[in-house]
Scaffold this motif. Structure first.
Motif, mmCIF file in Angstrom:
data_model
loop_
_atom_site.group_PDB
_atom_site.id
_atom_site.type_symbol
_atom_site.label_atom_id
_atom_site.label_comp_id
_atom_site.label_asym_id
_atom_site.label_seq_id
_atom_site.Cartn_x
_atom_site.Cartn_y
_atom_site.Cartn_z
ATOM 1 N N ALA A 22 0.810 -1.596 -0.412
ATOM 2 C CA ALA A 22 -0.134 -0.117 0.059
ATOM 3 C C ALA A 22 0.894 1.243 0.545
ATOM 4 O O ALA A 22 0.868 2.424 -0.716
ATOM 5 N N VAL A 23 1.552 1.506 1.186
ATOM 6 C CA VAL A 23 2.752 2.183 0.644
ATOM 7 C C VAL A 23 3.410 2.571 -0.260
ATOM 8 O O VAL A 23 3.545 3.939 -1.043
ATOM 9 N N ALA A 24 3.894 1.387 -0.988
ATOM 10 C CA ALA A 24 4.673 1.543 -2.845
ATOM 11 C C ALA A 24 3.797 2.235 -3.331
ATOM 12 O O ALA A 24 3.772 3.208 -3.891
ATOM 13 N N PHE A 25 2.281 2.122 -3.829
ATOM 14 C CA PHE A 25 1.558 1.924 -4.101
ATOM 15 C C PHE A 25 0.941 3.289 -4.464
ATOM 16 O O PHE A 25 1.241 4.099 -4.825
ATOM 17 N N PHE A 26 0.689 4.032 -2.707
ATOM 18 C CA PHE A 26 0.633 5.467 -2.667
ATOM 19 C C PHE A 26 1.503 5.816 -3.118
ATOM 20 O O PHE A 26 1.800 7.312 -3.168
ATOM 21 N N ALA A 27 2.679 6.076 -3.156
ATOM 22 C CA ALA A 27 4.130 6.437 -3.461
ATOM 23 C C ALA A 27 4.229 6.895 -4.228
ATOM 24 O O ALA A 27 4.120 7.607 -5.103
ATOM 25 N N LEU A 28 4.161 6.102 -5.211
ATOM 26 C CA LEU A 28 4.281 5.745 -6.946
ATOM 27 C C LEU A 28 2.813 7.061 -7.213
ATOM 28 O O LEU A 28 2.897 7.466 -8.746
ATOM 29 N N GLY A 29 2.127 6.494 -6.746
ATOM 30 C CA GLY A 29 0.512 7.519 -7.453
ATOM 31 C C GLY A 29 0.640 8.976 -6.678
ATOM 32 O O GLY A 29 -0.128 10.295 -7.554
ATOM 33 N N GLY A 30 1.189 8.984 -5.393
ATOM 34 C CA GLY A 30 1.840 10.128 -5.015
ATOM 35 C C GLY A 30 2.972 10.943 -6.070
ATOM 36 O O GLY A 30 2.876 12.936 -6.079
ATOM 37 N N TYR A 31 3.440 10.276 -6.625
ATOM 38 C CA TYR A 31 4.884 11.016 -6.544
ATOM 39 C C TYR A 31 4.584 11.011 -8.770
ATOM 40 O O TYR A 31 4.102 12.475 -9.210
ATOM 41 N N ARG A 32 3.828 10.698 -9.706
ATOM 42 C CA ARG A 32 3.017 11.283 -10.027
ATOM 43 C C ARG A 32 1.583 12.106 -10.404
ATOM 44 O O ARG A 32 1.495 13.102 -11.093
ATOM 45 N N VAL A 65 1.482 15.968 -12.009
ATOM 46 C CA VAL A 65 0.852 16.106 -12.870
ATOM 47 C C VAL A 65 0.433 17.423 -12.967
ATOM 48 O O VAL A 65 -0.679 18.494 -13.561
ATOM 49 N N THR A 66 -0.127 17.331 -10.940
ATOM 50 C CA THR A 66 -0.711 19.659 -10.543
ATOM 51 C C THR A 66 0.576 19.903 -11.392
ATOM 52 O O THR A 66 0.290 21.093 -11.332
ATOM 53 N N LEU A 67 1.448 20.241 -10.751
ATOM 54 C CA LEU A 67 2.651 20.690 -11.315
ATOM 55 C C LEU A 67 2.632 21.135 -12.352
ATOM 56 O O LEU A 67 2.426 22.195 -12.308
ATOM 57 N N GLU A 68 2.305 20.419 -13.478
ATOM 58 C CA GLU A 68 1.586 20.900 -14.728
ATOM 59 C C GLU A 68 0.786 21.316 -15.364
ATOM 60 O O GLU A 68 1.032 22.261 -16.023
ATOM 61 N N VAL A 86 1.733 32.110 -10.883
ATOM 62 C CA VAL A 86 0.615 31.751 -10.078
ATOM 63 C C VAL A 86 1.125 30.829 -8.943
ATOM 64 O O VAL A 86 2.569 30.732 -9.330
ATOM 65 N N SER A 87 0.397 30.916 -7.471
ATOM 66 C CA SER A 87 1.059 30.546 -6.475
ATOM 67 C C SER A 87 1.223 28.940 -6.216
ATOM 68 O O SER A 87 0.349 28.553 -7.153
ATOM 69 N N LYS A 88 2.969 28.510 -6.308
ATOM 70 C CA LYS A 88 3.228 27.164 -6.506
ATOM 71 C C LYS A 88 2.210 26.698 -5.564
ATOM 72 O O LYS A 88 1.843 25.448 -5.739
ATOM 73 N N ASP A 89 2.170 27.453 -4.255
ATOM 74 C CA ASP A 89 1.207 26.530 -3.018
ATOM 75 C C ASP A 89 -0.314 26.573 -3.364
ATOM 76 O O ASP A 89 -0.871 25.807 -2.946
ATOM 77 N N PHE A 100 -3.495 18.833 -4.311
ATOM 78 C CA PHE A 100 -2.163 17.112 -4.530
ATOM 79 C C PHE A 100 -2.304 17.161 -2.961
ATOM 80 O O PHE A 100 -1.718 15.872 -2.599
ATOM 81 N N ARG A 101 -2.017 18.491 -2.427
ATOM 82 C CA ARG A 101 -1.720 18.046 -0.203
ATOM 83 C C ARG A 101 -2.907 17.975 0.385
ATOM 84 O O ARG A 101 -3.231 16.293 0.814
ATOM 85 N N THR A 102 -4.197 17.813 -0.352
ATOM 86 C CA THR A 102 -5.598 18.233 0.081
ATOM 87 C C THR A 102 -5.331 16.317 -0.001
ATOM 88 O O THR A 102 -6.079 15.237 0.826
ATOM 89 N N ARG A 103 -5.691 15.622 -1.279
ATOM 90 C CA ARG A 103 -5.316 15.031 -1.548
ATOM 91 C C ARG A 103 -4.407 13.643 -0.615
ATOM 92 O O ARG A 103 -4.507 11.751 -1.041
ATOM 93 N N LEU A 104 -3.037 14.123 -0.983
ATOM 94 C CA LEU A 104 -2.206 13.727 -0.423
ATOM 95 C C LEU A 104 -2.654 13.408 1.100
ATOM 96 O O LEU A 104 -2.221 11.826 1.757
ATOM 97 N N ALA A 105 -2.943 14.439 2.242
ATOM 98 C CA ALA A 105 -3.757 13.798 3.077
ATOM 99 C C ALA A 105 -4.588 12.836 3.542
ATOM 100 O O ALA A 105 -4.811 12.181 4.350
ATOM 101 N N TRP A 106 -6.051 13.152 2.822
ATOM 102 C CA TRP A 106 -6.183 11.782 3.110
ATOM 103 C C TRP A 106 -5.804 10.413 2.197
ATOM 104 O O TRP A 106 -6.949 9.164 2.936
ATOM 105 N N GLY A 107 -4.905 10.315 1.480
ATOM 106 C CA GLY A 107 -4.482 8.890 1.216
ATOM 107 C C GLY A 107 -3.957 8.668 2.600
ATOM 108 O O GLY A 107 -3.655 7.495 2.723
ATOM 109 N N VAL A 108 -2.938 9.455 3.057
ATOM 110 C CA VAL A 108 -2.132 8.695 4.459
ATOM 111 C C VAL A 108 -3.060 8.432 5.387
ATOM 112 O O VAL A 108 -2.521 7.454 5.875
#
Length: 828
Positions: A59-69, A73-76, A302-305, A311-319
């Motif tokens: 689960a951690v590996a899956f979450f880390a790979l998905g979060g990195y991608r 995508v979000t930054l792009e 545009v503000s990077k934050d 993305f950070r919201t989804r990261l918190a939800w994922g954790v």
């Protein structure tokens, strides 16, 4: 939008072991079973622990790979938003630069051609009219060569204002032809703006500057429509790094705002992206692009934050979900350890249930992320387009969804619309409601609706509504309602401009025409048919028909000139004659220019005007010039004769200077009468009035009366000089030299209409007794020799004690009819 999740449940199955009957070796059997169960429990504990670790690791590996991608995508997407904004800003800036370039070039050409006085005077309203359909332009200014404001669209016009010391004016005066000035705070308008400035230069001489001021307020609505989020900024810079425009703006002249978004090296690149930091320390994603039309660079940040916030919201939800999953796996592991002593089948089923739960959690996590991403994209699109996206069920009389733009455009609450669908129709203008009663049928038929709404503040907006049935939801409709107020206003302005152009052409006696190069179709105003002597509803179908109406001597030349309009940078302009069907010859002027598209010149557009009267006036002017030349020669001859006679009749040079000057002044007054009448002659009463004017203080001693008599132009000068000599002589030696003296002048016309004679009596009384002249002076020669010689007049002069009498009998030309005007008298 909101989403409802269906509850799910996981059932853990368990079972109990069967009992054994205690017989013979029953106790030993129980011991063996107990030990076997103990060994199994230990093995199950190890197995369960490994399983928990493996599940958590996967689960951690899956979450880390998905979060990195997801991070990439979000930054792009943030970079894409900045680049799209920079591209749109570049298009907006290029459009404003193009409008400013066309308008300033047109004004500069008009100033070079017609002069600054004409452009800032009679021609100024026409340029002000050009500003009405262009809200981006705040004001228009024209400065002379000293930097003084000659004309301005700003109201009130600043009095005696000079911009001679400004940097941009000095640069334009030093040789720069076009200059875009940096961001400035207007001392009169009190708003931020930048200027597009063009030098007015004629034959190398600097005449002044025409400036178009582009207000920053235009960028406010543009910036707000983009909804770039907090700490976002846009800017326009020149290649030297100066700020031409930015948003947010400084306030009241204070240097606040984001400042420079780009380092100096980026000013020379065509386009690019970089990360930067705002003055407040906020990290920014900056995209920039150079303009093709001007040496400017636009940038959007545009503000990077703000970009990474989802993305950070989804990261918190994922954790959080991983923690929940880990807790659930731990609980299942404990349950498995507790039931390990039970039947092996129950343990296997429990492990299967745990694996199923993990799979369901993974699917649920993926579904949550997908739905959140879909919702975020939909909200961004709905907010960015600025139009109202709606979904409704007409049969149920309810709206299911309206985008946030509804609140902005309608000025009404979306919650109120959800509660009462009639809120939408209530905003429609009363004059448009009857037309929209069957609106849903029109939408179902694929027709667009255009109507007006009245906002709560009383303002009226034009709406264009396009709807369509939803394919997979019977009875449901969706659509987009767009604000087209500016478009409607622009179309109305275009129609008004076309109407004004038609009125202007007709008022100027001009007729417009257009020739299609492909099929040879010739389209023209009715005024052209009238110029050609045809009925107003007649048409000239082709170019050949128009050429056939031209005079044969001008036809070949005119046809060759007309083809120039189809060449690159070609212009047709010619004056030519036409022959009307009734045989009358008229002069026309024509001008045309080619209209170019991507495939080349496809149309020639121009105008024609009747200049026959101008040609005739030119001929009359040439005739008048020849007549004036003849008159000047006559005046010089008269002046020479006056000088010669005066010189022989004076005793000193000072006396000559005095009498000669007075006689020249009298000659000039007489000629003024002739000029005012167009050399048609002068009224006899006007001659006496002019010569008596210098003696207005003795008006009670002067009296003249008689009928209206128009003196022929050939007699006016000679007779005027004679009256001058009589008045001057009386002032020096006669009745006007003493207070008791009096002059009585009367005249009459005798004879028939074909043979008329003018008889004038000049009588002086109460004056000094004149002495016999020792020699004949200028006045004597004028009365006794020149009048009889030139005018064929009979002059009799008699002297008596205290008076003088002069009787003049001169012929007059025959007249066609009696003069109905009343007699003239100085007493009147």
């Amino acid at each position: 939008m909101s989403f409802a999740w269906r509850p799910f449940s996981v059932t853990v199955l368990s079972g109990g072991g069967a009992g054994c009957a205690a017989t013979g070796g029953g106790e030993a059997m129980k011991i063996r079973k107990f030990r076997s169960a103990e060994r199994f429990a230990s093995a199950a504990q190890v197995w369960l622990l490994g399983t928990v670790i493996a599940v958590v690791a996967v689960a951690v590996a899956f979450f880390a790979l998905g979060g990195y991608r997801d991070y990439d995508v979000t930054l792009e997407k943030g970079w894409s938003q900045a680049e799209t904004t920079a591209l749109v800003l570049a298009e907006q800036a290029s459009r404003m630069i193009e409008i400013s370039e066309i308008l300033t070039a047109e004004i500069a050409d008009a100033a070079i051609r017609d002069g600054l006085d004409h452009v800032t005077g009679a021609g100024w309203p026409r340029f002000l009219d050009r500003l009405e359909p262009v809200p981006q332009i705040g004001s228009l200014w024209i400065l002379d060569a000293d930097g003084t404001v000659l004309a301005s669209s700003f109201r009130p016009v600043p009095a005696a204002t000079s911009f001679a010391d400004s940097d941009y004016f000095q640069r334009l005066k030093s040789g720069t032809r076009v200059l875009i000035s940096p961001l400035m705070f207007g001392q009169f308008s009190r708003v931020w703006f930048f200027g597009y400035n063009r030098a007015i230069v004629k034959d190398g001489a600097f005449l002044g500057v025409v400036q178009v001021s582009i207000h920053a307020d235009h960028f406010k609505s543009f910036f707000e429509r983009l909804a770039l989020g907090p700490d976002a900024a846009i800017g326009i810079y020149d290649t030297d790094g100066a700020v031409v425009m930015r948003w947010p703006l400084p306030e009241n002249g204070a240097p606040t705002g984001p400042g420079h978004l780009l380092p100096p090296g980026a000013m020379q690149a065509a386009a690019g992206r970089l990360e930067s930091t705002s003055p407040a320390g906020v990290p920014l994603l900056v995209a920039y692009r150079r303009l093709d039309r001007a040496p400017l660079v636009v940038a959007a940040a545009v503000s990077k934050d703000n970009v990474l916030a989802p993305f950070r919201t989804r990261l918190a939800w994922g954790v959080m979900l991983l923690g929940i999953g880990g807790a659930i796996v731990a609980v299942l592991g404990a349950a498995a350890f507790g039931t390990a002593r039970r039947e092996r089948a129950a343990q296997v089923m429990e492990r299967a249930a745990a694996r199923k739960l993990a799979a369901m959690l993974a699917d649920r996590n993926h579904l949550v992320q997908s739905l959140q991403e879909s919702e975020r994209r939909f909200d961004q699109i709905a907010a960015a387009i600025g139009d109202v996206f709606w979904i409704a069920e007409p049969a149920a009389r309810r709206y299911i969804y309206v985008s946030p733009a509804y609140v902005t455009l309608w000025g009404r609450s979306a919650e109120a619309l959800y509660l009462d669908a009639s809120e939408w129709a209530a905003a429609v203008h009363p004059d448009d409601r009857d037309r929209l009663r069957d609106s849903w049928s029109m939408i179902a038929a694929g027709r667009d609706l255009q109507y007006r709404i009245i906002r709560p503040d009383g303002s009226i907006r034009w709406i264009r509504d396009h709807g369509f049935p939803v394919a997979d939801a019977p009875g449901r409709f969706a659509g987009i309602a767009a604000d087209v107020t500016d478009l409607v206003a622009a179309e109305a302005a275009e129609r008004a401009e076309a109407a004004r152009m038609r009125v202007a052409l007709r008022a100027g006696g001009l007729a417009a025409f257009a020739l299609d190069v492909v099929d040879g179709t010739f389209v023209h105003d009715p005024a052209l048919a009238e110029m050609l002597g045809l009925p107003a509803d007649a048409r000239v179908p082709t170019e050949a028909d128009f050429i056939a109406a031209i005079h044969p001597e001008d036809r070949d030349r005119c046809a060759a000139e007309f083809r120039k309009a189809f060449r690159p940078a070609g212009l047709f302009r010619a004056e030519f004659r036409i022959i009307r069907p009734d045989g009358q010859t008229r002069w026309l002027i024509g001008a045309a220019e080619g209209v170019r598209t991507a495939t080349g010149i496809v149309q020639a557009v121009g105008f024609t005007g009747d200049i026959t009267e101008r040609k005739l006036a030119h001929d009359r002017q040439a005739l008048l010039i020849r007549e004036l030349h003849h008159r000047v020669k006559n005046i010089l001859s008269v002046a020479q004769a006056i000088a010669g006679i005066s010189l022989r009749s004076v005793r000193s040079l000072d006396e000559f200077r005095e009498v000669f000057s007075e006689r020249l002044v009298a000659l000039g007054r007489t000629h003024s009468l002739l000029i005012d009448s167009g050399w048609a002659g002068a009224q006899l009463a006007d001659l006496f009035r002019l010569e008596f004017e210098p003696y207005a203080d003795r008006a009670h001693q002067l009296h003249y009366e008689g009928p209206q008599v128009l003196m022929p132009p050939g007699t006016v000068v000679t007779f005027g000089l004679a009256v001058h000599e009589l008045v001057t002589n009386s002032a020096k030696y006669g009745a006007l030299s003493v207070p008791e003296g009096r002059i009585e002048v009367s005249w009459r016309v005798e004879g028939s209409e074909s043979v008329r004679r003018l008889k004038i009596d000049w009588v002086e009384t109460g004056g000094l007794t004149p002495a016999a002249p020792k020699h004949a002076g200028f006045g004597t020669q004028l009365l006794q020799k020149i009048l009889p010689g030139q005018l064929r007049a009979d002059v009799k002069v008699s002297h008596s004690d205290g008076g003088l009498r002069v009787a003049i009998d001169a012929p007059l030309p025959a007249e066609g009819a009696p003069d109905p005007t009343p007699p003239v008298s100085s007493a009147a």
